[in-house]
Scaffold this motif. Structure first.
Motif, PDB file in Angstrom:
ATOM      1  N   HIS A  15       0.701  -1.134   0.016  1.00 48.19           N
ATOM      2  CA  HIS A  15       0.025  -0.007  -0.082  1.00 48.19           C
ATOM      3  C   HIS A  15       0.776   1.243   0.103  1.00 48.19           C
ATOM      4  O   HIS A  15       0.148   2.466  -0.078  1.00 48.19           O
ATOM      5  CB  HIS A  15      -0.926  -0.131   1.161  1.00 48.19           C
ATOM      6  N   GLY A  16       2.013   1.068   0.016  1.00 45.57           N
ATOM      7  CA  GLY A  16       3.158   2.218  -0.076  1.00 45.57           C
ATOM      8  C   GLY A  16       2.885   3.033  -0.945  1.00 45.57           C
ATOM      9  O   GLY A  16       2.979   4.500  -1.026  1.00 45.57           O
ATOM     10  N   VAL A  17       2.569   2.688  -2.226  1.00 48.61           N
ATOM     11  CA  VAL A  17       2.418   3.538  -3.398  1.00 48.61           C
ATOM     12  C   VAL A  17       1.421   4.662  -3.301  1.00 48.61           C
ATOM     13  O   VAL A  17       1.516   5.699  -3.622  1.00 48.61           O
ATOM     14  CB  VAL A  17       2.384   2.686  -4.636  1.00 48.61           C
ATOM     15  N   TYR A  18       0.190   3.948  -2.869  1.00 44.38           N
ATOM     16  CA  TYR A  18      -0.899   5.037  -2.505  1.00 44.38           C
ATOM     17  C   TYR A  18      -0.650   5.906  -1.487  1.00 44.38           C
ATOM     18  O   TYR A  18      -0.899   7.060  -1.486  1.00 44.38           O
ATOM     19  CB  TYR A  18      -1.981   3.979  -2.226  1.00 44.38           C
ATOM     20  N   LEU A  19      -0.129   5.347  -0.275  1.00 39.43           N
ATOM     21  CA  LEU A  19      -0.020   6.517   0.735  1.00 39.43           C
ATOM     22  C   LEU A  19       1.106   7.487   0.465  1.00 39.43           C
ATOM     23  O   LEU A  19       0.878   8.456   0.833  1.00 39.43           O
ATOM     24  CB  LEU A  19       0.694   5.754   2.147  1.00 39.43           C
ATOM     25  N   TRP A  20       2.389   7.078  -0.061  1.00 38.28           N
ATOM     26  CA  TRP A  20       3.420   7.992  -0.404  1.00 38.28           C
ATOM     27  C   TRP A  20       3.039   8.973  -1.657  1.00 38.28           C
ATOM     28  O   TRP A  20       3.257   9.957  -1.579  1.00 38.28           O
ATOM     29  CB  TRP A  20       4.650   7.135  -0.790  1.00 38.28           C
ATOM     30  N   GLY A  21       2.155   8.434  -2.498  1.00 37.29           N
ATOM     31  CA  GLY A  21       1.490   9.135  -3.752  1.00 37.29           C
ATOM     32  C   GLY A  21       0.722  10.194  -2.988  1.00 37.29           C
ATOM     33  O   GLY A  21       0.803  11.573  -3.486  1.00 37.29           O
ATOM     34  N   ALA A  22      -0.421   9.783  -2.020  1.00 37.35           N
ATOM     35  CA  ALA A  22      -1.230  10.571  -1.379  1.00 37.35           C
ATOM     36  C   ALA A  22      -0.266  11.794  -0.712  1.00 37.35           C
ATOM     37  O   ALA A  22      -0.796  13.111  -0.654  1.00 37.35           O
ATOM     38  CB  ALA A  22      -2.139  10.028  -0.405  1.00 37.35           C
ATOM     39  N   LEU A  23       0.460  11.459   0.168  1.00 35.07           N
ATOM     40  CA  LEU A  23       1.405  12.474   0.872  1.00 35.07           C
ATOM     41  C   LEU A  23       2.100  13.550  -0.155  1.00 35.07           C
ATOM     42  O   LEU A  23       2.204  14.512   0.287  1.00 35.07           O
ATOM     43  CB  LEU A  23       2.355  11.710   1.697  1.00 35.07           C
ATOM     44  N   ALA A  24       2.756  12.909  -1.183  1.00 35.93           N
ATOM     45  CA  ALA A  24       3.310  13.576  -1.799  1.00 35.93           C
ATOM     46  C   ALA A  24       2.315  14.738  -2.547  1.00 35.93           C
ATOM     47  O   ALA A  24       2.646  16.026  -2.740  1.00 35.93           O
ATOM     48  CB  ALA A  24       4.047  13.250  -3.252  1.00 35.93           C
TER      49      ALA A  24
END
Length: 56
Positions: A15-24
């Protein structure tokens, strides 16, 4: 910190792609929005001065 723990932090079980993308995106908005607001404010002031609505 172990390399495995660091890897787990970034991947977050897939799920890191979604979390880090949203944070960016959030960080980008938090940086860009105040800059755009300041630019709009300066333009509104200069427009008002040009129209004679604001004294220096």
């Amino acid at each position: 910190m172990k390399p495995e723990a660091l890897s787990a932090l970034f991947t977050l079980q897939g799920h890191g792609v979604y979390l880090w993308g949203a944070l960016a995106v959030v960080l980008l908005v938090m940086v860009v929005e105040p800059l755009l607001a300041a630019r709009r404010h300066r333009k509104a002031l200069s427009d008002a001065e040009a129209a004679g609505q604001v004294e220096n």
